[in-house]
Design a protein around this motif. Structure first.
Motif, PDB file in Angstrom:
ATOM      1  N   ARG A 109       0.879  -1.249  -0.009  1.00  0.00           N
ATOM      2  CA  ARG A 109      -0.109   0.050  -0.022  1.00  0.00           C
ATOM      3  C   ARG A 109       0.783   1.210  -0.030  1.00  0.00           C
ATOM      4  NH1 ARG A 109      -1.960   3.047   4.309  1.00  0.00           N
ATOM      5  NH2 ARG A 109      -4.377   4.013   3.847  1.00  0.00           N
ATOM      6  N   THR A 110       0.588   2.050  -1.020  1.00  0.00           N
ATOM      7  CA  THR A 110       1.524   3.239  -0.965  1.00  0.00           C
ATOM      8  C   THR A 110       0.720   4.557  -1.108  1.00  0.00           C
ATOM      9  OG1 THR A 110       3.094   2.147  -2.449  1.00  0.00           O
ATOM     10  CG2 THR A 110       3.360   4.624  -2.465  1.00  0.00           C
ATOM     11  N   VAL A 111       0.911   5.371  -0.014  1.00  0.00           N
ATOM     12  CA  VAL A 111       0.126   6.671   0.129  1.00  0.00           C
ATOM     13  C   VAL A 111       0.978   7.886  -0.393  1.00  0.00           C
ATOM     14  CG1 VAL A 111      -0.814   8.160   2.069  1.00  0.00           C
ATOM     15  CG2 VAL A 111      -0.751   5.664   2.193  1.00  0.00           C
ATOM     16  N   TYR A 112       0.224   8.465  -1.174  1.00  0.00           N
ATOM     17  CA  TYR A 112       1.086   9.657  -1.924  1.00  0.00           C
ATOM     18  C   TYR A 112       0.341  10.881  -1.448  1.00  0.00           C
ATOM     19  CZ  TYR A 112       2.364   6.262  -5.548  1.00  0.00           C
ATOM     20  OH  TYR A 112       3.127   5.433  -6.096  1.00  0.00           O
ATOM     21  N   PRO A 113       1.382  11.632  -0.781  1.00  0.00           N
ATOM     22  CA  PRO A 113       0.820  13.165  -0.189  1.00  0.00           C
ATOM     23  C   PRO A 113       0.316  14.124  -1.212  1.00  0.00           C
ATOM     24  CG  PRO A 113       3.348  12.992  -0.175  1.00  0.00           C
ATOM     25  CD  PRO A 113       2.830  11.818  -0.987  1.00  0.00           C
TER      26      PRO A 113
END
Length: 124
Positions: free
Chosen positions: A78-82
């Motif tokens: 899971r990758t969270v992009y700001p």
């Protein structure tokens, strides 16, 4: 077939033994939504909404639970992009890619053979 436990915590892994940790992974992978989510991610990363549209019939709650279980098992990343709004993508990890091979074969077998079943089950 049994294999030696690479962690050294057990003499061997045998999915037929009640206390084998393999049972948890088997339970996760044998789950309908897990198998379908892994399949949906085979072609690349997807956002939550795209996954929900691809997995017709899954509720947001069940999709969230499924993704958390798959991430916890190391099958997806899971990758969270700001950004505003928050941008989150899910993709298969290397372990997830290896699990996708037999699951893809199972999905294909089901699609090819469902009409031959003598007592089909009611879709959920």
């Amino acid at each position: 077939m049994t294999t030696r436990c690479p962690t050294g915590q057990h003499d061997h892994h045998d999915v037929y033994e009640a206390q084998c940790p393999c049972r948890g992974m088997l339970d996760l992978l044998a789950n309908k939504w897990s198998a379908l989510a892994i399949g949906a991610l085979e072609e690349g990363p997807l956002r939550f909404g795209a996954l929900q549209r691809r997995l017709q019939g899954i509720s947001p709650k069940v999709l969230t639970q499924t993704l958390r279980r798959l991430e916890g098992a190391g099958l997806i990343d899971r990758t969270v992009y700001p950004a505003v709004p928050l941008h989150v993508e899910y993709e298969l990890s290397p372990l997830g890619h290896s699990a996708s091979v037999p699951l893809k074969n199972l999905r294909l077998w089901v699609e090819e053979n469902v009409d031959l079943a003598t007592a089909p089950t009611k879709p959920v």
